[in-house]
Design an enzyme around this catalytic site. Structure first.
Site, PDB file in Angstrom:
ATOM      1  N   TRP A  26       0.904  -1.106   0.174  1.00  0.00           N
ATOM      2  CA  TRP A  26       0.133  -0.029  -0.105  1.00  0.00           C
ATOM      3  C   TRP A  26       1.074   1.246  -0.041  1.00  0.00           C
ATOM      4  O   TRP A  26       1.871   1.314   0.918  1.00  0.00           O
ATOM      5  CB  TRP A  26      -1.016   0.166   1.000  1.00  0.00           C
ATOM      6  CG  TRP A  26      -1.620   1.449   1.118  1.00  0.00           C
ATOM      7  CD1 TRP A  26      -2.577   1.768   0.245  1.00  0.00           C
ATOM      8  CD2 TRP A  26      -1.310   2.573   2.065  1.00  0.00           C
ATOM      9  NE1 TRP A  26      -2.990   3.231   0.632  1.00  0.00           N
ATOM     10  CE2 TRP A  26      -2.304   3.565   1.808  1.00  0.00           C
ATOM     11  CE3 TRP A  26      -0.273   2.808   3.010  1.00  0.00           C
ATOM     12  CZ2 TRP A  26      -2.097   4.834   2.195  1.00  0.00           C
ATOM     13  CZ3 TRP A  26      -0.200   3.885   3.571  1.00  0.00           C
ATOM     14  CH2 TRP A  26      -1.219   4.944   3.315  1.00  0.00           C
TER      15      TRP A  26
ATOM     16  N   ASP B  18      -9.722  -3.248   1.211  1.00  0.00           N
ATOM     17  CA  ASP B  18      -9.972  -2.543   2.488  1.00  0.00           C
ATOM     18  C   ASP B  18     -11.200  -2.006   2.460  1.00  0.00           C
ATOM     19  O   ASP B  18     -11.557  -1.148   1.738  1.00  0.00           O
ATOM     20  CB  ASP B  18      -8.619  -1.571   2.711  1.00  0.00           C
ATOM     21  CG  ASP B  18      -8.793  -0.969   4.425  1.00  0.00           C
ATOM     22  OD1 ASP B  18      -9.782  -0.444   4.636  1.00  0.00           O
ATOM     23  OD2 ASP B  18      -7.513  -0.969   4.644  1.00  0.00           O
TER      24      ASP B  18
ATOM     25  N   HIS C  43     -11.600   1.727   2.222  1.00  0.00           N
ATOM     26  CA  HIS C  43     -11.176   2.327   1.077  1.00  0.00           C
ATOM     27  C   HIS C  43     -12.008   2.681  -0.120  1.00  0.00           C
ATOM     28  O   HIS C  43     -11.662   2.665  -1.225  1.00  0.00           O
ATOM     29  CB  HIS C  43      -9.934   1.593   0.502  1.00  0.00           C
ATOM     30  CG  HIS C  43      -8.735   1.885   1.378  1.00  0.00           C
ATOM     31  ND1 HIS C  43      -7.304   1.296   1.370  1.00  0.00           N
ATOM     32  CD2 HIS C  43      -8.616   2.472   2.964  1.00  0.00           C
ATOM     33  CE1 HIS C  43      -6.927   1.723   2.169  1.00  0.00           C
ATOM     34  NE2 HIS C  43      -7.332   2.207   3.303  1.00  0.00           N
TER      35      HIS C  43
ATOM     36  N   HIS D 118      -8.581  -6.436   3.979  1.00  0.00           N
ATOM     37  CA  HIS D 118      -8.170  -5.631   5.086  1.00  0.00           C
ATOM     38  C   HIS D 118      -9.797  -5.217   5.665  1.00  0.00           C
ATOM     39  O   HIS D 118     -10.376  -4.365   5.163  1.00  0.00           O
ATOM     40  CB  HIS D 118      -7.588  -4.329   4.797  1.00  0.00           C
ATOM     41  CG  HIS D 118      -6.356  -4.554   4.881  1.00  0.00           C
ATOM     42  ND1 HIS D 118      -5.153  -3.463   4.746  1.00  0.00           N
ATOM     43  CD2 HIS D 118      -5.238  -5.543   5.052  1.00  0.00           C
ATOM     44  CE1 HIS D 118      -4.094  -4.111   4.625  1.00  0.00           C
ATOM     45  NE2 HIS D 118      -4.079  -5.087   4.955  1.00  0.00           N
TER      46      HIS D 118
ATOM     47  N   ASP E 249     -10.824   3.829  10.103  1.00  0.00           N
ATOM     48  CA  ASP E 249     -10.076   2.603  10.740  1.00  0.00           C
ATOM     49  C   ASP E 249     -10.385   2.461  12.034  1.00  0.00           C
ATOM     50  O   ASP E 249      -9.779   2.080  12.882  1.00  0.00           O
ATOM     51  CB  ASP E 249      -8.612   2.639  10.645  1.00  0.00           C
ATOM     52  CG  ASP E 249      -7.987   2.647   9.240  1.00  0.00           C
ATOM     53  OD1 ASP E 249      -8.155   1.583   8.641  1.00  0.00           O
ATOM     54  OD2 ASP E 249      -7.606   3.781   8.697  1.00  0.00           O
TER      55      ASP E 249
ATOM     56  N   ASP F 101      -7.420  -4.370   9.598  1.00  0.00           N
ATOM     57  CA  ASP F 101      -6.818  -3.182   9.568  1.00  0.00           C
ATOM     58  C   ASP F 101      -7.523  -2.215  10.138  1.00  0.00           C
ATOM     59  O   ASP F 101      -8.548  -1.371   9.632  1.00  0.00           O
ATOM     60  CB  ASP F 101      -6.704  -2.674   8.138  1.00  0.00           C
ATOM     61  CG  ASP F 101      -5.694  -1.691   7.999  1.00  0.00           C
ATOM     62  OD1 ASP F 101      -5.117  -1.005   9.021  1.00  0.00           O
ATOM     63  OD2 ASP F 101      -5.525  -1.035   6.846  1.00  0.00           O
TER      64      ASP F 101
HETATM   65  C1  RNT Z   1      -3.910   2.601   4.617  1.00  0.00           C
HETATM   66  C2  RNT Z   1      -3.937   1.360   4.611  1.00  0.00           C
HETATM   67  C3  RNT Z   1      -2.954   0.520   4.681  1.00  0.00           C
HETATM   68  C4  RNT Z   1      -2.484   0.811   6.307  1.00  0.00           C
HETATM   69  C5  RNT Z   1      -1.644  -0.299   6.897  1.00  0.00           C
HETATM   70  C6  RNT Z   1      -0.778   0.352   8.083  1.00  0.00           C
HETATM   71  O1  RNT Z   1      -4.921   3.479   4.437  1.00  0.00           O
HETATM   72  O2  RNT Z   1      -5.311   0.770   4.980  1.00  0.00           O
HETATM   73  O3  RNT Z   1      -2.957  -0.985   4.698  1.00  0.00           O
HETATM   74  O4  RNT Z   1      -3.642   0.953   7.216  1.00  0.00           O
HETATM   75  O5  RNT Z   1      -0.584  -0.862   5.896  1.00  0.00           O
HETATM   76 ZN    ZN Z   2      -5.576  -1.190   4.697  1.00  0.00          ZN
END
Ligand code: RNT
Ligand code: ZN
Length: 409
Positions: free
Chosen positions: A179, A251, A254, A278, A288, A318
């Site tokens: 990432w 994720d 995202h 994630h 998060d 995550d």
């Molecule tokens: C960031 C991403 C990534 C991080 C980690 C720490 O927006 O989600 O995965 O959270 O790599």
């Molecule tokens: Zn992530």
């Protein structure tokens, strides 16, 4: 409600709780190391993670070194029933040396590997493309300056090598997830050039297929400080992963808040053999938060089980919240992913599918809603007790006691 009674109730629906418990036992969840120390790492560099990701809060007990982080993880794992892995970031090296990112080697991570062997768990890995002076502009692999790109390409190459060695040592392949924070605060003139640079850098990093490790690429919609354009967007990485044969990392924080990541899983899985998740909880932006047992997580588990995608989807977490006990965050968040999977394993899939295939959407609705009243909590408690993990007040007491023991750090 006792387990035997719950077992009988599920059996009435044609669901075998023992099979569900067995299936849950075998699914490893990759627990992210960075919840334990607010994404700071052990490089003794700046404390700000940058890259648009930030843990907020100052709850006592942050792990300040690898030993504290491992102790916290051991406690968390003791209350997370079932199989685990650990997801490490490159900035969590364990060494007296101070290698820069383009100098890290496997030996800097050997204590983690020894510990993982001891715990009988697999490791996953991540290059760290943030929290570094050469990432301060939020441009790394797509930086216009070739020297900076080369620095980060070398970092990425080294993490692939380290991940492969970890996977070999542990006998379980390690996923190395890429990432990068790259993007622009305001509207860029030339998105195409930035994306072409990112692609060329990735190609330079991913030249040789390696045994014992798998490459993954993680997309993002936007981040704080890169509101106008994220170079590694979903479309960019979806195409890249399909063309180059890497895993795609989805994720849950995202995407636009109205998009369903659960819905995307089957769609992308038709175009690639394996996916990395994630699991996270966005709140208005890529916040998060610790995952709850909410509709999004239940939908994700439903898709994983119903789509028979568990054998080719790697579940990573995550989230990072520094306003609460970090070990409580790990335990509750990870257990929520497991609880969601258990609920999905406890569904009478044949009946649900039969109703849908017959276009009997009334029965599908009635079934879906009536199932919510079944005592899945008794099955969860049984699973926990077989794995010697606590539930309810006993769990809360243990979480609070552990937090009390680290509060003086
Ligand atoms: C960031 C991403 C990534 C991080 C980690 C720490 O927006 O989600 O995965 O959270 O790599
Ligand atoms: Zn992530």
């Amino acid at each position: 409600m006792g387990y035997e009674s719950a077992k009988a109730q599920f059996a009435d629906w044609g669901v075998d709780t023992e099979t569900a418990i067995q299936r849950l036992t075998n699914i490893p969840i990759s627990v992210h190391c960075w919840q334990g120390d607010d994404v700071v790492g052990f490089e003794n560099r700046s404390g700000n993670s940058g890259g648009g990701i930030q843990a907020t809060g100052n709850h006592p007990g942050r792990a300040r070194n690898p030993d504290e982080l491992r102790a916290d993880l051991e406690f968390a794992y003791s209350q997370i029933p079932g199989a685990h892995r650990l997801n490490l970031h490159a900035m969590y090296l364990d060494t007296d040396e101070s290698p820069d990112r383009d100098e890290i080697e496997f030996r800097h991570f050997v204590p983690w590997v020894d510990w993982a062997k001891d715990q009988s768990i697999g490791l996953d890995f991540n290059p760290t493309f943030f929290a570094h002076a050469k990432a301060d502009d939020n441009l790394t692999l797509s930086h216009p300056n070739a020297g900076i790109r080369d620095f980060w390409i070398e970092h990425g190459r080294r993490t692939r090598d380290i991940a492969a060695k970890m996977g070999k040592e542990l006998g379980l392949p390690a996923i190395n997830n890429i990432w990068v924070p790259d993007g622009y605060k305001d509207i860029p003139v030339d998105r195409m050039a930035a994306r072409a640079r990112l692609e060329a850098s990735l190609d330079a990093m991913l030249t040789d297929p390696k045994e014992h490790m798998k490459d993954a690429v993680e997309s993002k919609l936007f981040g704080i400080g890169v509101e106008a354009c994220t170079v590694g967007s979903h479309e960019f990485y979806l195409g890249y992963a399909i063309r180059k044969g890497t895993l795609l990392c989805l994720d849950m924080g995202h995407f636009h808040p109205t998009e369903s990541i659960a819905d995307k899983l089957s769609a992308v899985s038709l175009s690639m053999p394996e996916v990395l998740l994630h699991v996270s909880r966005p709140m208005r932006w890529d916040s998060d938060h610790v995952i709850l047992l909410n509709d999004d997580i239940l939908a994700m588990a439903h898709e994983l089980v119903g789509g028979d995608l568990l054998k080719r989807t790697h579940i990573g977490l995550d989230f990072f919240d520094a306003t609460i006990s970090r070990t409580t965050a790990w335990v509750i968040g990870t257990r929520n992913m497991q609880k969601a999977l258990l609920q999905a394993f406890l569904k009478p899939w044949d009946r649900l599918r039969a109703a849908e295939d017959a276009l009997d959407f009334s029965s599908r609705l009635a079934l879906t809603e009536e199932l919510k009243d079944l005592p899945y909590g008794a099955v969860w408690a049984e699973f926990c007790s077989r794995k010697e993990a606590s539930v309810g007040s006993e769990l809360i007491a243990k979480l609070n006691a552990y937090q009390g023991s680290v509060a003086d750090r």
